[in-house]
Scaffold this active site. Structure first.
Site, mmCIF file in Angstrom:
data_model
loop_
_atom_site.group_PDB
_atom_site.id
_atom_site.type_symbol
_atom_site.label_atom_id
_atom_site.label_comp_id
_atom_site.label_asym_id
_atom_site.label_seq_id
_atom_site.Cartn_x
_atom_site.Cartn_y
_atom_site.Cartn_z
ATOM 1 N N ARG A 15 0.840 -1.207 0.000
ATOM 2 C CA ARG A 15 0.000 0.000 0.000
ATOM 3 C C ARG A 15 0.875 1.257 0.000
ATOM 4 N NH1 ARG A 15 -0.629 4.826 2.351
ATOM 5 N NH2 ARG A 15 -0.094 3.883 4.348
ATOM 6 N N CYS A 241 5.215 9.313 -0.335
ATOM 7 C CA CYS A 241 3.834 9.759 -0.166
ATOM 8 C C CYS A 241 3.557 10.768 -1.255
ATOM 9 C CB CYS A 241 3.600 10.370 1.202
ATOM 10 S SG CYS A 241 1.907 10.985 1.359
ATOM 11 N N ASN A 250 9.865 4.161 2.364
ATOM 12 C CA ASN A 250 9.848 3.722 3.752
ATOM 13 C C ASN A 250 11.126 2.936 3.973
ATOM 14 O OD1 ASN A 250 6.977 3.752 2.648
ATOM 15 N ND2 ASN A 250 6.652 3.676 4.838
#
Ligand code: HMG
Ligand code: MG
Length: 302
Positions: A15, A241, A250
């Site tokens: 995700r 993001c 990340n």
């Protein structure tokens, strides 16, 4: 505070990782990615989000992905939901868990979900009420907990603690502190966790750090030293993001697991299988994983 002997890794690659990729990823590849991660020992996994497909096109097939997955009873399949429409999608797809999200930055919140921090909490109230009534657990994340992507905007630890307390009081079982743009350093990490742990139990605190400035592992160690045992990470270091200028991936799950293995902290994840999975998704994109561990172990996987 001593370092926990075991941690729960919440894998966000499918995700948070994929949402930022320009190249559309077919749902079959997403399904294979998730199933490989589960086979490697991941027990909590973010499979997608029910958000506006105009805002985040890459997540438009989350219902398909959920339907195609061979699911295991001992694994939590979680989805991100911004509002009741997203919640309905989550319920229809039989998600085990949902995630709501706000930010410690007013400017980021406007860009990300088009409303203020206070409005975002109000907007989530019907979602948390419905989830509570249905017995669906939810976690919450706070973006920009260690810094804002917008010049001149200061993020005070007390402001992070304030949002954390409100989300915890709304019933979230975990509050994940996001360093969305990866600017945090270990001391700052400890200061923010200390402020948050003054208002909610440390057992409910999670960390979600990006590695933009190469600080994520040091910050994870700082968090572990504060007693935090809930770590988010993303296979192959996928991610970023779309609404935070400068956000890169990340921290890679392989890098975190390698560090944990070296410290004798149990994550339940098989590093070799994980590294193979990192190469699987990176080969799909035609580039190497961001993870140093995945690259170092490439020739040593058999
Ligand atoms: P809006 O434009 O203010 O909302 O967007 P709206 O209610 O006016 O709806 C606009 C359109 O979206 C309508 O369609 C709705 O039906 C549709 P139209 O009439 O124009 O055809 N819509 C939806 N469609 C599907 N699923 C839904 C949904 N809701 C509305 N759930 C909204 C508000 C929240 C929808 C929008 O801003 C949005 O979807 N944002 C998504 C942002 C996002 O996913 N960001 C990334 C996640 S956060 C993150 O990654 C950070 C984190 O990893 C931690 C960290 O690193 O810091 C968690
Ligand atoms: Mg993130």
């Amino acid at each position: 505070m001593s370092i926990p002997s075991a941690v729960r890794i919440f894998e966000v690659g499918a995700r948070d990782g994929l949402q930022n990729e320009k190249q559309m990823v077919p749902s079959d590849i997403k399904v294979e990615l998730i199933e490989r991660l589960v086979d490697a020992g991941v027990t909590s996994i973010e499979t997608g989000s029910f958000v506006s497909p105009k805002w985040v096109p890459q997540m438009a097939d989350t219902a398909d992905v959920m339907a195609k997955l061979s699911r295991r009873d001992d694994v939590t399949y979680a989805v991100l939901t911004p509002n009741m429409k997203g919640y309905d999608g989550a319920v229809a797809s039989k998600a085990d868990e949902i995630e709501i999200f706000s930010a410690a930055s007013e400017m980021f919140n406007q860009r990300n979900i088009n409303c203020s921090i206070a409005e975002s909490l109000e907007r989530f109230a019907p979602v948390t009420e419905a989830a509570t009534a249905a017995g669906i657990p939810y976690r919450a994340s706070i973006s920009c907990a260690l810094g804002s992507p917008f010049e001149g905007e200061e993020i005070a630890p007390a402001a992070v603690a304030d949002v954390a307390k409100k989300l915890y009081d709304m019933g979230a079982y975990e509050i994940s502190l996001g360093d969305t743009i990866g600017v945090g350093t270990p001391l700052r990490t400890k200061q923010v966790i200390e402020a948050v742990a003054n208002v909610i139990p440390i057992e409910a605190v999670g960390v979600h750090f990006h590695d933009t400035y190469g600080q994520a592992l040091a910050n994870y160690l700082a968090a572990l030293e504060m007693g935090v045992a809930r770590l988010d990470s993303s296979v192959a270091g996928l991610g970023g993001c779309p609404y935070a200028p400068g956000a890169t991936g990340n921290v890679a799950t392989e890098d975190v697991v390698y560090m944990l293995d070296g410290m004798g902290v149990d994550s339940g994840i098989d590093l070799k299988k994980l590294v193979k999975t990192a190469w699987f998704i990176s080969d799909f994109f035609g580039r190497p994983p961001v993870s140093s561990v995945a690259r170092a172990l490439k020739g040593k996987l058999n």
